[in-house]
Design a protein around this motif. Sequence first.
Motif, short mmCIF file in Angstrom:
data_model
loop_
_atom_site.label_atom_id
_atom_site.label_comp_id
_atom_site.label_asym_id
_atom_site.label_seq_id
_atom_site.Cartn_x
_atom_site.Cartn_y
_atom_site.Cartn_z
N GLU A 1 9.94 -23.30 -11.78
CA GLU A 1 9.95 -23.06 -10.44
C GLU A 1 10.37 -24.41 -9.65
O GLU A 1 10.89 -24.36 -8.77
CB GLU A 1 8.62 -22.28 -9.96
N PHE B 1 15.74 -16.03 -8.41
CA PHE B 1 14.47 -15.45 -7.79
C PHE B 1 13.94 -14.19 -8.91
O PHE B 1 13.11 -14.18 -9.51
CB PHE B 1 14.58 -15.03 -6.58
N MET C 1 11.06 -13.93 -11.12
CA MET C 1 10.13 -12.81 -11.16
C MET C 1 9.66 -11.96 -12.67
O MET C 1 8.73 -11.75 -12.90
CB MET C 1 10.36 -11.92 -10.12
N SER D 1 7.81 -10.09 -4.82
CA SER D 1 6.79 -11.16 -5.30
C SER D 1 5.16 -10.40 -5.02
O SER D 1 4.50 -10.99 -5.85
CB SER D 1 6.74 -12.36 -4.35
N THR E 1 5.66 -18.49 -4.48
CA THR E 1 7.05 -17.54 -3.92
C THR E 1 6.86 -17.70 -2.20
O THR E 1 7.98 -17.53 -1.58
CB THR E 1 6.56 -16.25 -3.99
#
Lengths: 502, 122
Positions: free
Chosen positions: A137, A167, A171, B36, B84
């Motif tokens: 990340e 993203f 996830m 998220s 996030t």
Amino acid sequence: MNALIYAMIVGPMIFAVITLFSARDQKLQSIFSVVGGLSLVALAVMLMTVVYNSGMMSVQIGNWKAPFGITMMADHFSALMVLVLNFLGLGAIIYSLSEITGPQRAAGYFPILFLLLAGTNGVVLAGDVFNMYVWIEVMVITSFVLLSMGERSEQIRATIPYVVLNFIASMFVLSAVGLLMGLYGTLNMADLAQKIDAAGSSGLSITIAMLFLVGIGIKSAVFPLFFWLPDSYHTPPVAVSALFAGTFTKVGVYVLFRLFTLLFNGGFAFISPIILWVSVLTMLIGVLGAVSQYEFRKLLSFHIISQVGYMTFGLALFTQEGVAGAIFFIVHNILAKTSLFFISGVSLRLRGTFNLRRMGGLFKTSPTLAVLFFISAFSLAGVPPLSGFWGKFTLVRAGLLSEEYIASGVGLLVGFLTTFSMTKIWNEAFWKRMPTQTRKTELRQLKGWGDVFRLAPIVGLVICILIIGLAPMTLMSVAERAASELLNPGLYIETVLGGNEP
Amino acid sequence: MEPALAVVTGIVFSAGVYALLQGHLFRMVVGFVLISNSVNLLIFSSGRLSRGQPPLIAESRTVPSGPVANPLSSALILTSIVITFGLIAYLIMLVFRSIRQLNTLTPIPGAEEEDEPEEGGK
């Protein structure tokens, strides 16, 4: 020597802070950046030497015993990746000195670059799945900033799909990590390896493996998940393009190697054919995408994809020769690809465009650049006696030994098509005469410090390509050691769990 | 309890994906937030659900005396929320910048004109 592992992560952060505070004075910031890049390379060389001489080592952060604490692990593969990636980082820093404008510096270009290096070092040295996710990340967020730093509208247009797809990949990886924790109760990779071996494969663990494959596959740009790459890699400043080209997909491939040799081996052998066919399609479709391109960087971006296919091909073979060949190939590819991107930047400087049709005559005006391009491009295509030849040779030979004839045949065909692409660039940009429509005012000569900064990294990378090509045995021996460590996870598990060194 | 939470996680994730696919920048941000959150719920439920059992050890002891909630999953969720959060903050700034620069909230990738890139540097 455990401090070396800490230094690879803390070092870039310290330099990020130093360059942040010296942002007012451009010259001072440049000096600090180069000093930072050089010291990181020096530390990486030391790490590689220590690992080569004494075997793999691990540290437990904060002295919490494994498997309860966070482990950082440097085996031959990690140390090799750290070395090559930091060398590439140094090249990008030097190249950036010539191209990054005042507003971009003020926006924090160099600190973010160092944080990106911290992230890549962290992913490669992580011994704990969640820690690896966190460093991924860090890499991803710093890449977002670097990608959109600039004033051109196409950068914004390109960043949005890049952000969304990365993203989604994150996830998926995070879901897989959460499920792993729920299923096995631990996230330390050595501990997980033991537990997964004991438990065998089940419906949920197959799901987790597939989630990882798709999530990391998006980051590594395998088929059919690679479409974000050609849409975005041609937009940022050249130094950023080159850095991305060398780092992201290769770090993604590293994670794939680590997960599928350490965690999901043995009972998960049915995954190998999946990865094999994904690799074949990646190699083929990547290079076919490049055939129709006339924009220099877009063409190179499609080649990134096709070369990633080679690397995952080595993983799918799961033999000593295959994995060693793939590791050798990763190192060679990082060097060759990055130098090609830098060359595209220099040709932009000389001709004012990335469009191959409008370029020409570079061989006459700058024969040095032509030689550098020749070496890098034909190393990528796999022409002896350059580094790409040894990488492809080992991989194809490993494929034939494992009786994967179709895949090896595709590998050779793709090598041929890569040669076709490189010849196209050579013809259009270097050999043919410059078309008369190109405005004469765009032409420049190579002179001054700016161009020294542009050429120096290319020369450094090309020298490495030549050394590896003419004397491949050193790199090959490291790759073979790395492959044997990857394929026999017992040593890894013992070093982390048995050791408990501070 | 767990099946209900699993179904909710799936529904929120699907809603997030649907929002992402709209091609509209603000809905994309909403989609990010939903996805998220659903993944955080996933990590939460994988740490096993319990009622009224804080992840604490009594002061005089070194091991928990009875069943406690799993502290590891809470730590993981905290980290992922922070990550996030950073991603979404960046994304919102990107949306603002693209409104200013592209004058549109529904950009189409790859529809750029082939313009000559400007160069920086000396």
